[in-house]
Enzyme design. Structure first.
Site, PDB file in Angstrom:
ATOM      1  N   ASP A  75       0.904  -1.134   0.000  1.00 20.19           N
ATOM      2  CA  ASP A  75       0.000   0.000   0.000  1.00 20.19           C
ATOM      3  C   ASP A  75       0.949   1.190   0.000  1.00 20.19           C
ATOM      4  O   ASP A  75       1.541   1.504   1.040  1.00 20.19           O
ATOM      5  CB  ASP A  75      -0.879   0.024   1.254  1.00 20.19           C
ATOM      6  N   HIS A  76       1.129   1.812  -1.138  1.00 17.07           N
ATOM      7  CA  HIS A  76       2.264   2.747  -1.235  1.00 17.07           C
ATOM      8  C   HIS A  76       2.086   3.965  -0.329  1.00 17.07           C
ATOM      9  O   HIS A  76       3.058   4.641  -0.031  1.00 17.07           O
ATOM     10  CB  HIS A  76       2.552   3.139  -2.684  1.00 17.07           C
ATOM     11  N   HIS A  94      -5.746   2.877   1.007  1.00 18.81           N
ATOM     12  CA  HIS A  94      -5.019   4.046   1.520  1.00 18.81           C
ATOM     13  C   HIS A  94      -5.766   4.737   2.665  1.00 18.81           C
ATOM     14  O   HIS A  94      -5.179   5.074   3.691  1.00 18.81           O
ATOM     15  CB  HIS A  94      -4.765   5.061   0.406  1.00 18.81           C
TER      16      HIS A  94
HETATM   17  C1  BG6 Z   1      -3.188   4.501  -6.479  1.00 18.03           C
HETATM   18  C2  BG6 Z   1      -4.502   4.556  -7.182  1.00 18.03           C
HETATM   19  O1  BG6 Z   1      -3.184   3.508  -5.506  1.00 18.03           O
HETATM   20  O2  BG6 Z   1      -2.926   5.752  -5.853  1.00 18.03           O
HETATM   21  C3  BG6 Z   1      -4.536   5.689  -8.198  1.00 18.03           C
HETATM   22  O3  BG6 Z   1      -4.735   3.331  -7.851  1.00 18.03           O
HETATM   23  C4  BG6 Z   1      -4.143   6.990  -7.542  1.00 18.03           C
HETATM   24  O4  BG6 Z   1      -5.825   5.808  -8.787  1.00 18.03           O
HETATM   25  C5  BG6 Z   1      -2.847   6.837  -6.765  1.00 18.03           C
HETATM   26  O5  BG6 Z   1      -3.986   7.956  -8.562  1.00 18.03           O
HETATM   27  C6  BG6 Z   1      -2.535   8.087  -5.972  1.00 18.03           C
HETATM   28  O6  BG6 Z   1      -1.277   7.964  -5.400  1.00 18.03           O
HETATM   29  P1  BG6 Z   1      -0.404   9.223  -5.001  1.00 18.03           P
HETATM   30  O7  BG6 Z   1       0.812   8.654  -4.385  1.00 18.03           O
HETATM   31  O8  BG6 Z   1      -0.144   9.971  -6.272  1.00 18.03           O
HETATM   32  O9  BG6 Z   1      -1.251  10.029  -4.065  1.00 18.03           O
END
Ligand code: BG6
Length: 510
Positions: A184-185, A247
């Site tokens: 989950d980045h 997230h």
């Molecule tokens: C991803 C989603 O997990 O997170 C995308 O699948 C989204 O739809 C992205 O754009 C947003 O990540 P960040 O790091 O740019 O806020």
């Protein structure tokens, strides 16, 4: 991140020609190389269906780094040295024989770069393929290695609890839970990790961190982009599954968890699980209609440009009822948080790209001398996750001068404002952690399952259609009904993406 170089490792990138590899993984590997975390003992094997030569693959990697990496490309010699670690192999995932060839290639790479058998299999693939890949890895002998073998998997982890469980069971026939790193980045983001540190290492936050002092918590994950090339995936998933199941719930868990008894991955994850278990599930479609607002972007304008409606996006059903926005009021029913609403919202095609957590404190007791006369604003503690990284505290002070006026002022700690501070990207941190075997910032199966248990009733209620999908113009802050969620409780969304120069100037939502 520790500064020592990582252990020697072969990185297998399944989905090597995809968007994630291009935007995140190659740039992250390059940064790790520039920062000395990857010394010369590593190899990257790119795998995808498409035929491609090594030279073409390296060229793609070069372009992705040029466009997305935090480090500028250095001289040619440096590039050639880095690129030499990259090999491409076309692979039909259904065909076991390709995995035998992969094994031979791996052994050659081990020898060439003096790698001791550690293997990180990164599946940037559709989840339907996870089980086949896992089985073929096992049956081809790629998991029989002297070093460790780990599986890193990207979301979506299933479509609902049933499909996620099935997927998990399939993977678990091959890998142990300790070998599985579910990404989950958001957990790799500097300021998300900082939530714990700020909470647990400061005497002046932790004692206030409960329902006695906190009025509500607001979490905003807003994006300016539409669905871009991902219409096919997104139309099935929508904002709830794409951002909510993972997230947003993970951020609630990080904000609400109890201090773990040890800074050990399993203790931290146990605490997060307790929070996820305490989140109140919506018990009926009527309750969902009351507590959740969903929207979809219609045509609109962004930065003066006309942008199309979601339903006109490529690979999206022109009649689609998929939500590109949702806002919800969530309760964590435990001793610490009872009665404190967590308002969350996320959406595409909003006016600003922002991730922020606003903690709004309760008012001071009604005091004739101050509060009554001066209409005091509540104290706010804001965690800025993206694009600005920092912490912002808003409190009341006297306006200088003879007139006795009270005004909100701010203390602003901006971590990435100084030029030269170039914090590592989430994927750099997470790749490092996976190589080190540290699963703290990856989601354990029980977390995933509990998150689906919360999301499934919402998705089911939407299918039943008790509420309506509200169209909002692209470039706006989403359905006005999202403000009512808070207004009913006497609150409002605090504007996000506040500016920091001088005094407090919030960018008002349009
Ligand atoms: C991803 C989603 O997990 O997170 C995308 O699948 C989204 O739809 C992205 O754009 C947003 O990540 P960040 O790091 O740019 O806020």
């Amino acid at each position: 991140m520790e500064s020592l170089p990582l252990e020697s490792t072969v990185f297998f990138i399944f989905g090597a020609t995809g968007d994630l590899a291009r935007r995140k993984l190659y740039p992250a590997l390059y940064s790790l190389y520039c920062d000395g975390k990857l010394d010369e003992r590593f190899a990257v094997i790119g795998l995808a269906r498409r035929e491609k030569t090594n030279a073409q693959f390296r060229d793609d990697v070069y372009r992705s780094i040029k466009e997305f990496a935090r480090h500028q490309l250095k001289d040619e010699e440096h590039w050639n040295r880095f690129a030499d670690h990259f090999e491409y192999m076309p692979l039909d995932i259904d065909d076991l024989s390709g995995f035998y060839k992969l094994r031979e290639l791996t052994e050659r790479m081990n020898e060439k770069f003096n790698i001791l058998g550690n293997r990180l299999f990164y599946l940037a693939l559709a989840p339907e393929l996870f089980a086949t890949v896992s089985n073929h890895l096992k049956n081809s002998g790629l998991l029989d290695s002297e070093g460790w073998t780990r599986l890193v998997i990207e979301k979506p982890f299933g479509y609902d609890l049933d499909s996620a469980r099935k997927l998990n069971d399939q993977i678990r026939t091959v890998f142990q839970e300790e070998q599985i790193f579910r990404i989950d980045h958001y957990l790799g983001k500097e300021m998300v990790q900082n939530l714990e540190v700020v909470r647990f290492s400061n005497a002046f936050f932790e004692p206030l961190w409960n329902n006695k002092y906190i009025a509500n918590i607001q979490i905003t994950l807003s994006e300016t982009v539409g669905v871009e090339e991902r219409g096919g995936y997104y139309d099935k998933s929508g904002a709830l599954r794409d951002m909510g199941q993972n997230h947003i719930l993970q951020m609630i868990a990080m904000i609400a968890m109890e201090p773990p008894s040890r800074m050990h991955p399993e203790d931290i994850r146990d605490e997060k699980v307790k929070v996820l278990r305490s989140i109140r599930k919506f018990s009926s479609p009527d309750e969902v209609a009351r507590m959740v607002v969903r929207g979809q972007y219609a045509e609109g304008t962004f930065k003066g440009e006309k942008v199309r409606a979601y339903r006109q996006e490529d690979k999206v059903d022109p009649q689609s009822e998929t939500a590109t926005y949702f806002a919800a009021k969530v309760y964590v029913d435990n001793f610490r948080w009872s009665g404190v609403p967590f308002y969350v919202r996320t959406g595409k095609r909003l006016p600003a790209k922002t991730t922020e957590v606003v903690v709004e404190f309760k008012n001071v007791p009604d005091n004739v001398y101050l509060a009554k006369k001066h209409n005091l604003e509540p104290n706010l503690l804001v965690f800025r996750v993206n694009p600005v990284e920092g912490i912002y505290i808003k409190f009341n002070a006297k306006n200088p001068g003879a007139d006795f006026k009270i005004t909100p002022v701010a203390m602003d700690f901006c971590q990435n404002c100084n030029i030269g501070i170039n914090t590592p990207e989430a994927y750099e941190r997470l790749l490092c952690d996976a190589v080190r075997g540290d699963s703290t910032y990856f989601t354990r199966w029980d977390e995933v399952a509990l998150a689906w248990e919360f999301v499934d009733p919402i998705a089911a209620a939407w299918t039943e259609g008790k509420d309506r999908l509200i169209r909002y113009p692209a470039g706006s802050w989403g359905p006005a009904e999202a403000a009512e969620l808070l207004a009913r409780d006497g609150f409002k969304w605090w504007p996000v993406n506040g500016q920091r120069e001088g005094e407090l100037i919030w960018v008002a939502p349009s």
